[in-house]
Design a protein around this motif. Structure first.
Motif, mmCIF file in Angstrom:
data_model
loop_
_atom_site.group_PDB
_atom_site.id
_atom_site.type_symbol
_atom_site.label_atom_id
_atom_site.label_comp_id
_atom_site.label_asym_id
_atom_site.label_seq_id
_atom_site.Cartn_x
_atom_site.Cartn_y
_atom_site.Cartn_z
ATOM 1 N N UNK A 7 5.784 -3.279 56.590
ATOM 2 C CA UNK A 7 5.789 -3.529 58.179
ATOM 3 C C UNK A 7 6.107 -4.993 58.281
ATOM 4 N N UNK A 8 6.781 -5.284 59.400
ATOM 5 C CA UNK A 8 7.103 -6.905 59.699
ATOM 6 C C UNK A 8 5.797 -7.601 59.941
ATOM 7 N N UNK A 9 4.891 -6.851 60.614
ATOM 8 C CA UNK A 9 3.403 -7.133 61.018
ATOM 9 C C UNK A 9 2.838 -8.008 59.635
ATOM 10 N N UNK A 10 2.776 -7.219 58.726
ATOM 11 C CA UNK A 10 2.108 -7.593 57.193
ATOM 12 C C UNK A 10 2.935 -8.706 56.870
ATOM 13 N N UNK A 11 4.285 -8.674 56.676
ATOM 14 C CA UNK A 11 4.960 -9.909 56.335
ATOM 15 C C UNK A 11 4.738 -11.350 57.123
ATOM 16 N N UNK A 12 4.908 -10.883 58.454
ATOM 17 C CA UNK A 12 4.435 -12.281 59.368
ATOM 18 C C UNK A 12 2.969 -13.090 58.877
ATOM 19 N N UNK A 13 1.783 -11.867 58.983
ATOM 20 C CA UNK A 13 0.702 -12.255 58.977
ATOM 21 C C UNK A 13 0.495 -13.056 57.364
ATOM 22 N N UNK A 14 1.065 -12.335 56.416
ATOM 23 C CA UNK A 14 1.007 -12.834 55.102
ATOM 24 C C UNK A 14 1.729 -14.065 54.763
ATOM 25 N N UNK A 15 2.842 -14.194 55.447
ATOM 26 C CA UNK A 15 3.481 -15.628 55.276
ATOM 27 C C UNK A 15 2.639 -16.779 56.279
ATOM 28 N N UNK A 16 2.084 -16.340 57.342
ATOM 29 C CA UNK A 16 1.312 -17.265 57.952
ATOM 30 C C UNK A 16 0.061 -17.595 57.160
ATOM 31 N N UNK A 17 -0.873 -16.669 56.395
ATOM 32 C CA UNK A 17 -1.805 -16.984 55.622
ATOM 33 C C UNK A 17 -1.484 -17.937 54.286
ATOM 34 N N UNK A 18 -0.335 -17.545 53.742
ATOM 35 C CA UNK A 18 0.161 -18.271 52.742
ATOM 36 C C UNK A 18 0.531 -19.733 53.283
ATOM 37 N N UNK A 19 1.242 -19.897 54.316
ATOM 38 C CA UNK A 19 1.391 -21.156 54.639
ATOM 39 C C UNK A 19 0.247 -21.931 54.810
ATOM 40 N N UNK A 20 -0.918 -21.656 55.517
ATOM 41 C CA UNK A 20 -2.038 -22.131 55.924
ATOM 42 C C UNK A 20 -2.844 -22.622 54.676
ATOM 43 N N UNK A 21 -2.785 -21.672 53.503
ATOM 44 C CA UNK A 21 -3.425 -21.873 52.310
ATOM 45 C C UNK A 21 -2.514 -22.935 51.521
ATOM 46 N N UNK A 22 -1.607 -23.132 51.677
ATOM 47 C CA UNK A 22 -0.496 -24.447 51.052
ATOM 48 C C UNK A 22 -0.821 -25.658 51.910
ATOM 49 N N UNK A 23 -1.218 -25.590 53.142
ATOM 50 C CA UNK A 23 -1.276 -26.824 53.918
ATOM 51 C C UNK A 23 -2.645 -27.219 53.748
ATOM 52 N N UNK A 24 -3.734 -26.375 53.570
ATOM 53 C CA UNK A 24 -5.048 -26.659 53.294
ATOM 54 C C UNK A 24 -5.334 -27.174 51.833
ATOM 55 N N UNK A 25 -4.542 -26.754 51.064
ATOM 56 C CA UNK A 25 -4.653 -27.150 49.574
ATOM 57 C C UNK A 25 -4.222 -28.534 49.305
ATOM 58 N N UNK A 26 -3.075 -28.981 50.384
ATOM 59 C CA UNK A 26 -2.319 -30.050 50.210
ATOM 60 C C UNK A 26 -3.442 -31.153 50.773
ATOM 61 N N UNK A 27 -4.179 -30.668 51.808
ATOM 62 C CA UNK A 27 -5.106 -31.580 52.443
ATOM 63 C C UNK A 27 -6.302 -31.984 51.811
ATOM 64 N N UNK A 28 -6.633 -30.923 51.117
ATOM 65 C CA UNK A 28 -7.869 -31.232 49.989
ATOM 66 C C UNK A 28 -7.597 -31.987 48.764
ATOM 67 N N UNK A 29 -6.359 -31.637 48.366
ATOM 68 C CA UNK A 29 -5.752 -32.707 47.276
ATOM 69 C C UNK A 29 -5.578 -34.312 47.908
ATOM 70 N N UNK A 30 -5.224 -34.556 48.943
ATOM 71 C CA UNK A 30 -4.928 -35.822 49.704
ATOM 72 C C UNK A 30 -6.216 -36.430 49.908
ATOM 73 N N UNK A 31 -7.432 -35.537 50.238
ATOM 74 C CA UNK A 31 -8.760 -36.097 50.340
ATOM 75 C C UNK A 31 -9.325 -36.414 49.188
ATOM 76 N N UNK A 32 -9.281 -35.561 48.313
ATOM 77 C CA UNK A 32 -9.499 -36.067 46.694
ATOM 78 C C UNK A 32 -9.153 -37.224 46.234
ATOM 79 N N UNK A 33 -7.831 -37.413 46.268
ATOM 80 C CA UNK A 33 -7.054 -38.711 46.114
ATOM 81 C C UNK A 33 -7.690 -39.843 46.743
#
Length: 115
Positions: free
Chosen positions: A40-66
């Motif tokens: 279902x397209x709803x799962x694809x949209x929510x999954x991609x949004x969640x994946x994008x949020x995890x990538x951005x959050x991980x990058x923010x944590x990496x920058x803060x650690x550095x």
């Protein structure tokens, strides 16, 4: 205040994404490297949004650690320079006189209530 605006904008973005996902519930064909899947397209949209949020959050944590590692290295270097040069922080006369009055009578007069 900046954190509050970021939180509000994040919630608005999440609401818009959820509304967009609920409107699009039709099944779609997703081509993966190893095959084709119907989801279902709803799962694809929510999954991609969640994946994008995890990538951005991980990058923010990496920058803060550095940044924290760089701050720690800078503090260590500063301490090394202070030890090597014998530098002491300057203290102004105003700061000394406000914390330690030279006359004990001045100290008493500062704590007496005024009418």
């Amino acid at each position: 205040m900046k954190i509050q605006w970021s939180l509000i904008l994040g919630l608005v973005f999440a609401l818009i994404t959820a509304i967009f996902a609920v409107i699009n519930v039709d099944p779609v064909q997703v081509n993966l490297l190893f095959g084709v899947v119907q989801v279902p397209l709803i799962l694809l949209i929510l999954g991609c949004t969640l994946l994008g949020g995890l990538i951005v959050g991980s990058y923010g944590i990496y920058l803060q650690y550095r940044l924290q590692r760089k701050l720690k290295a800078t503090k260590t270097e500063l301490q090394h320079i202070i030890d090597a040069t014998g530098y002491t922080y300057p203290v102004s006369q105003d700061a000394l006189s406000s914390t330690h009055p030279s006359n004990p009578d001045e100290e008493k007069s500062n704590h007496e209530p005024t009418l």
